[in-house]
Design an enzyme around this catalytic site. Sequence first.
Site, short mmCIF file in Angstrom:
data_model
loop_
_atom_site.label_atom_id
_atom_site.label_comp_id
_atom_site.label_asym_id
_atom_site.label_seq_id
_atom_site.Cartn_x
_atom_site.Cartn_y
_atom_site.Cartn_z
N ARG A 160 0.74 -1.28 0.11
CA ARG A 160 0.10 0.09 0.10
C ARG A 160 0.83 1.23 0.02
NH1 ARG A 160 -4.98 -1.72 0.26
NH2 ARG A 160 -5.54 -3.58 1.22
N ASP A 161 0.41 2.38 -0.83
CA ASP A 161 1.04 3.54 -0.89
C ASP A 161 1.05 4.19 0.44
OD1 ASP A 161 2.13 5.43 -3.45
OD2 ASP A 161 1.55 6.28 -1.29
N ASN A 165 4.52 6.27 -13.44
CA ASN A 165 5.19 7.55 -13.97
C ASN A 165 6.56 7.51 -14.25
OD1 ASN A 165 2.58 9.15 -13.36
ND2 ASN A 165 3.01 8.80 -11.04
N VAL A 184 10.15 8.53 -7.01
CA VAL A 184 10.99 7.17 -6.38
C VAL A 184 11.50 6.85 -7.74
CG1 VAL A 184 11.13 5.19 -5.14
CG2 VAL A 184 9.40 7.21 -4.34
N HIS A 195 7.81 1.63 -10.77
CA HIS A 195 6.44 1.11 -10.03
C HIS A 195 5.30 1.47 -10.78
CE1 HIS A 195 7.91 5.17 -8.58
NE2 HIS A 195 6.56 5.43 -8.35
N HIS A 215 1.37 2.01 -10.18
CA HIS A 215 0.42 2.44 -9.43
C HIS A 215 -1.02 1.79 -9.71
CE1 HIS A 215 2.30 6.24 -7.41
NE2 HIS A 215 2.86 6.21 -8.77
P1 AMP Z 1 5.87 8.44 -8.04
O1 AMP Z 1 5.45 10.03 -7.77
O2 AMP Z 1 5.33 7.86 -9.52
O3 AMP Z 1 7.23 8.19 -8.22
O4 AMP Z 1 5.31 7.68 -6.80
C1 AMP Z 1 6.09 7.19 -5.50
C2 AMP Z 1 4.92 7.02 -4.69
O5 AMP Z 1 5.64 6.18 -3.79
C3 AMP Z 1 4.23 8.13 -4.28
O6 AMP Z 1 2.87 7.68 -3.98
C4 AMP Z 1 4.81 8.00 -2.37
O7 AMP Z 1 3.61 8.17 -1.64
C5 AMP Z 1 5.02 6.60 -2.66
N1 AMP Z 1 6.09 6.20 -1.54
C6 AMP Z 1 7.18 6.73 -1.18
N2 AMP Z 1 7.77 6.09 0.06
C7 AMP Z 1 6.82 5.03 0.24
C8 AMP Z 1 7.05 4.10 1.43
N3 AMP Z 1 8.07 4.24 2.27
N4 AMP Z 1 6.10 3.16 1.51
C9 AMP Z 1 4.87 3.34 0.58
N5 AMP Z 1 4.82 4.13 -0.37
C10 AMP Z 1 5.93 4.98 -0.44
#
Ligand code: AMP
Length: 113
Positions: A30-31, A86, A95, A99, A101
Amino acid sequence: MADPCIFCRIARGEVPAQMIASNKEIAAFRDLNPQAPVHILIIPKNHIGSLDDTGDSYLLGQMVSLAAAIARQEKISKTGYRTVINTGKDGGQSVDHLHLHLLGGRPMTWPPG
Ligand code: AMP
């Protein structure tokens, strides 16, 4: 020195996450900052920086298939959901570990911001 990649550390179990599914190659959790009632991230366990860094269609197919299976498990498959990757600066990637979503549980708007 600790691995700077937070998703690699989650994949290895070094950082806690609400894990939904895990196999040899892929993890889903989960995010931390959910943008919808269901917001789950599907990642390869091995480090891949972004979609631009891989041509592994088998792995990518597994990630998408897992997203669909989780959507059914989370009971959002009938109402619908969105899957998003993304990529890079303009894509809004924050990140640097590939990944996918999975977002659902509310109506989505288009176009995205
Ligand atoms: P993006 O902007 O597509 O790179 O999405 C990165 C996602 O990772 C964001 O929705 C963050 O909320 C999520 N995220 C970052 N750190 C963590 C974590 N430690 N555990 C779960 N989700 C995370």
